[in-house]
Design a protein around this motif. Structure first.
Motif, PDB file in Angstrom:
ATOM      1  N   LEU A 260      -1.962  -3.930  -1.519  1.00  0.00           N
ATOM      2  CA  LEU A 260      -2.253  -4.896  -0.373  1.00  0.00           C
ATOM      3  C   LEU A 260      -1.313  -4.435   1.077  1.00  0.00           C
ATOM      4  O   LEU A 260      -0.360  -3.860   0.510  1.00  0.00           O
ATOM      5  CB  LEU A 260      -1.832  -6.359  -0.762  1.00  0.00           C
ATOM      6  CG  LEU A 260      -2.475  -7.104  -1.731  1.00  0.00           C
ATOM      7  CD1 LEU A 260      -2.028  -8.487  -1.790  1.00  0.00           C
ATOM      8  CD2 LEU A 260      -3.970  -7.271  -1.125  1.00  0.00           C
ATOM      9  N   PRO A 261      -1.879  -4.696   2.170  1.00  0.00           N
ATOM     10  CA  PRO A 261      -1.300  -4.305   3.232  1.00  0.00           C
ATOM     11  C   PRO A 261       0.247  -4.977   3.356  1.00  0.00           C
ATOM     12  O   PRO A 261       0.342  -6.467   3.029  1.00  0.00           O
ATOM     13  CB  PRO A 261      -2.073  -4.547   4.473  1.00  0.00           C
ATOM     14  CG  PRO A 261      -3.249  -5.484   3.929  1.00  0.00           C
ATOM     15  CD  PRO A 261      -3.110  -5.242   2.537  1.00  0.00           C
ATOM     16  N   TYR A 262       1.114  -4.410   3.838  1.00  0.00           N
ATOM     17  CA  TYR A 262       2.640  -5.089   4.059  1.00  0.00           C
ATOM     18  C   TYR A 262       2.417  -6.465   4.622  1.00  0.00           C
ATOM     19  O   TYR A 262       2.930  -7.666   4.102  1.00  0.00           O
ATOM     20  CB  TYR A 262       3.340  -4.289   4.702  1.00  0.00           C
ATOM     21  CG  TYR A 262       4.751  -4.709   4.673  1.00  0.00           C
ATOM     22  CD1 TYR A 262       5.861  -4.787   3.539  1.00  0.00           C
ATOM     23  CD2 TYR A 262       5.337  -5.412   5.846  1.00  0.00           C
ATOM     24  CE1 TYR A 262       7.106  -5.147   3.703  1.00  0.00           C
ATOM     25  CE2 TYR A 262       6.625  -6.034   6.086  1.00  0.00           C
ATOM     26  CZ  TYR A 262       7.647  -5.808   4.964  1.00  0.00           C
ATOM     27  OH  TYR A 262       8.740  -6.393   4.905  1.00  0.00           O
ATOM     28  N   ASP A 263       1.763  -6.450   5.945  1.00  0.00           N
ATOM     29  CA  ASP A 263       1.756  -7.672   6.609  1.00  0.00           C
ATOM     30  C   ASP A 263       0.983  -8.985   5.839  1.00  0.00           C
ATOM     31  O   ASP A 263       1.407  -9.901   5.993  1.00  0.00           O
ATOM     32  CB  ASP A 263       0.766  -7.526   7.894  1.00  0.00           C
ATOM     33  CG  ASP A 263       1.880  -6.552   8.822  1.00  0.00           C
ATOM     34  OD1 ASP A 263       2.999  -6.576   8.437  1.00  0.00           O
ATOM     35  OD2 ASP A 263       1.406  -6.058   9.708  1.00  0.00           O
ATOM     36  N   GLY A 264       0.121  -8.675   4.879  1.00  0.00           N
ATOM     37  CA  GLY A 264      -0.476  -9.733   4.270  1.00  0.00           C
ATOM     38  C   GLY A 264       0.015 -10.205   2.901  1.00  0.00           C
ATOM     39  O   GLY A 264      -0.076 -11.049   2.166  1.00  0.00           O
TER      40      GLY A 264
ATOM     41  N   ALA B 182       0.678  -1.267  -0.181  1.00  0.00           N
ATOM     42  CA  ALA B 182       0.037   0.059   0.042  1.00  0.00           C
ATOM     43  C   ALA B 182       0.810   1.502   0.060  1.00  0.00           C
ATOM     44  O   ALA B 182       0.614   2.183  -0.900  1.00  0.00           O
ATOM     45  CB  ALA B 182      -1.022   0.099   1.148  1.00  0.00           C
TER      46      ALA B 182
END
Lengths: 316, 427
Positions: free
Chosen positions: B76-80, B50
């Motif tokens: 997408l979010p970094y963690d996912g 993101a």
């Protein structure tokens, strides 16, 4: 009322007590004792009620505080959102975070995707769970018992364990990045719970009702539709709410299975946390907006939910 | 009767809603269909974290004009993102044509992306920081084009450093002039000096490992593993770096074990710390209403005995082997190199080409670029070890070890334990 008046008289001043000469002396202490007991009982009830209210208020604060904090944060300025130590209320109220969040590309589309996905998943869950639960509770067969236990077992599997295979399956079926794929995935989460919930609601409906309907000329399906379903409508509302919420808030499957066309809002909310920082203001603003439909839905169906939740309790 | 009517009504509404939702679900509401399944189209799907989306938006616009390649971003979010990449690469069915990968993921996905050697011309190799050219080359092939990079530099309170009283007091106490630190010793002295009156000289981040690893490089050792993948975490340089790191705890806010990037950035932006070692992009992200806005100076990362050293944080654009749209994907990657400076005007404000940084370095608002270039070109600067287990090593060994160290643990013992654990992971 009379008892209360009498009690008041009995507990009155000595002069007033003396104004009731006809009462035998031995009875007075008894009445006084009774009066004192009733007063004590009343006082006890009052304090219990107060304590309950205090506990209720504490529970409400405990549960409601995170949401309130989120709400207040959404109105804070950027520097206020990261204040050390944090403040509860904004020092300066601003709508800038809402403008940023709602103006971000993909947000309106993600809302539409979330609504589509949640509706399809809820309807799928109900369409499958209602007949399944009815069959299990009305025809108490071994296979039914095994089925309902097996449905429970699926709840024990961590979603991440089935998420990746599901994503691959959907892709190979040509459903990659569509709300229908995500809805089916969400149904795998809500269906077991829906079956269990609906089973407990069907259990609470006396068989006599159906039998009476059958005597009146209804077929079994007719009795189910005309008699049983209306009785468990509160339960269906509860199940629908749970299924809707499960889909509305789901993140992992949405992360694994959606891209451009079907990304839902939970993933978009998570996108405010990047490797380079966290935009608290916009994230909380979007989360607050995203909560509104669920709050409205819950308020709208509140009576049915309460009725559904107490349905099992009045059995017999 | 009324209940039945209500149910019928609800069922009808539900049916209509479902029908509408089902009809609409064929396309969704996010945009056009994924093109990765249709070979040879001029639309590419770019999977990006993101925070990096904005970096590539300008590139995408220019690429459309120049080559006709249209770009859809999958954000997408970094963690996912790692999970998503793992899922799609392992299935061999990808929904994207280009993926922006964090440098630490390159070793994990090296077999799932295709070589892009033709884009690494001699001219390109000269214009990309040496550490990044080295990292992009896996098993003799270039597999990722750096899109933007970052490194930790020093951010300090210019107003405090330029204050006449502070200058005089510092000179009197330490015997040299107060200025942005260039060495470990100066960093320790300045941290100690400013720790007074509710303020702290610096932060110590126990929740992240990169900063300590930069000090390891500055002390003259490769990070954790040497070139032959031997675990060297218990050598003298690692201990020296750990001792320096923990020596700052007394001049940092309490709870160092839990301090991560976000916490450290907040502390600095709130005016609680006089200095911080932080990623360069943070300079341009200081909120305008912050107590320190307009009062921050920048300097290259400090030097140890081996010189200035930092750990670059680049992101690489890669083309999956599974995409059916490789030509258009490679065109976009080339655009990202050609128009690399477009990213600088985004919120993140970073690039990967030296010439892109140099173009902006003298402009107001970009004061962090010179220190960043100096750090990225630093003698001791190096990228993380190229092992698939790196993230696991970080999460299960390095961060827990640092948290124990900043809480007062014995550095030699902790490093010896860490060595055993890492060797166990690499077996």
């Amino acid at each position: 009322m009379r008892v209360a008046e009498r009690t008041t008289h009995d507990a009155g001043t000595p002069a007033r007590a003396g104004a009731v000469p006809s009462v035998p002396a031995a009875v007075v202490p008894l009445r006084r004792r009774r009066g004192t007991n009733r007063e004590g009982l009343e006082a006890g009830r009052r304090s219990t009620r107060t304590l309950l209210w205090v506990l209720l208020a504490a529970a409400m604060v405990l549960y409601g505080f995170p949401f309130l904090y989120l709400l207040f944060t959404s109105f804070k300025t950027p520097i206020d959102t990261i204040a050390v130590p944090p403040t509860i209320l904004p020092k300066e109220w601003t709508l800038e975070n809402y403008a940023n969040a709602l103006g971000r590309s993909g947000v309106p589309a993600s809302f539409i995707n979330s609504i589509q996905t949640a509706i399809i998943s809820t309807v799928l869950s109900l369409v499958l769970a209602v007949p399944a639960a009815y069959g299990i509770t009305r025809y108490k067969t071994l296979s039914g018992r095994i089925f309902i236990m097996a449905a429970l077992v699926t709840r024990m599997v961590p979603p991440v364990a089935i998420g990746i295979p599901l994503a691959s399956m959907m892709a190979s079926m040509g459903l990659a990045d569509t709300p229908i794929a995500l809805s089916i995935a969400h149904t795998t989460i809500s269906l077991p719970l829906s079956i269990w919930l609906m089973s407990s609601f069907f259990e609470a409906v006396p068989k006599d009702l159906e039998e009476a309907a059958t005597v009146d000329g209804c077929s079994r399906l007719g009795a189910l539709w005309r008699v049983v379903i209306p009785v468990v409508s509160g339960g269906i509302a509860v199940t629908a709410i749970f299924a809707f919420l499960a889909s509305w808030n789901e993140f992992l499957f949405a992360l694994l299975m959606t891209a451009i066309r079907s990304q839902t809002t939970p993933v978009v909310i998570a996108n405010f946390q990047t490797q380079f920082g966290l935009d608290w203001g916009s994230m909380t603003a979007l989360a607050a907006v995203y909560s509104i439909p669920v709050i409205l839905l819950t308020l709208l169906l509140q009576r049915r939910i309460v009725a559904g939740m107490t349905l099992g309790a009045v059995k017999g | 009767m009324s209940t039945r009517k209500t149910i019928t009504r609800l069922a009808t509404i539900g049916g209509i809603c479902t029908a509408v939702a089902l009809a609409a679900s064929g396309c969704g509401a996010g945009g056009p269909a994924s093109s990765s399944g249709s070979a040879g189209t001029s639309t590419v799907n770019v999977l990006v974290e993101a925070g990096g989306h904005a970096e590539l938006t300008g590139v995408a616009e220019q690429c459309k004009k120049d080559t006709g390649v249209d770009v859809n971003f999958v954000e997408l979010p970094y963690d996912g993102m790692f999970n998503r990449l793992s899922s799609e690469f392992s299935s061999g069915n990808v929904s994207f044509d280009v993926a922006a990968l964090d440098s630490v993921w390159l070793p994990s996905f090296k077999d799932a992306v295709q070589p892009i050697d033709e884009l690494f011309t001699d001219e390109a190799k000269k214009d990309i920081f040496p550490a990044l050219v080295k990292e992009a080359n896996v098993n003799g092939h270039f597999i990722g084009m750096p899109a933007w990079t970052n490194a930790e530099i020093i951010l300090y309170r210019k107003d405090l450093f330029e204050d006449a009283k502070n200058k005089a007091d510092f000179q009197a106490k330490y015997g040299y002039a107060l200025a942005a630190p260039t060495t470990w010793k100066q960093y320790q002295d300045i941290s100690q000096f400013f720790t007074k009156d509710g303020m702290y000289g610096t932060d110590v981040k126990g929740g992240v490992e990169t900063e300590w690893l930069a000090h390891v490089l500055q002390a003259g050792s490769p990070m954790v593993l040497d070139d032959k993948n031997n675990v060297v975490i218990d050598n003298a340089a690692h201990k020296e770096a750990l001792d320096f790191y923990t020596s700052l705890v007394k001049d940092a806010p309490a709870g160092a074990a839990q301090v991560d990037w976000a916490a450290a950035q907040n502390l600095f932006n709130q005016g609680k710390t006089a200095m911080t070692r932080f990623w360069a992009h943070a300079y341009r992200q200081i909120p305008k209403d912050s107590a320190v806005a307009g009062k921050v100076g920048t300097a290259p990362m400090i030097a140890g005995s081996a010189g200035v050293g930092g750990v670059p944080g680049p992101w690489y654009l890669t083309v999956p082997k599974a995409t059916k749209n490789a030509d258009a994907a490679k065109k976009f990657v080339k655009c990202a190199y050609d128009y690399n400076d477009k990213g600088i005007e985004s919120n993140l404000g970073l690039a990967a080409r030296i010439s892109a940084f140099e173009k902006y370095q003298d402009q107001p608002g970009y004061e962090s670029f010179k220190p960043l270039i100096e750090t990225l070109n630093g003698k001791a600067t190096a990228t993380r070890p190229a092992t698939e287990k790196w993230q696991q090593i970080v999460d299960t060994v390095l961060v827990p070890m640092l948290q124990k160290a900043v809480a007062g643990g014995d550095s030699a013992t902790l490093l010896a334990d860490a060595k055993k654990q890492i060797e166990g992971l690499l077996k």
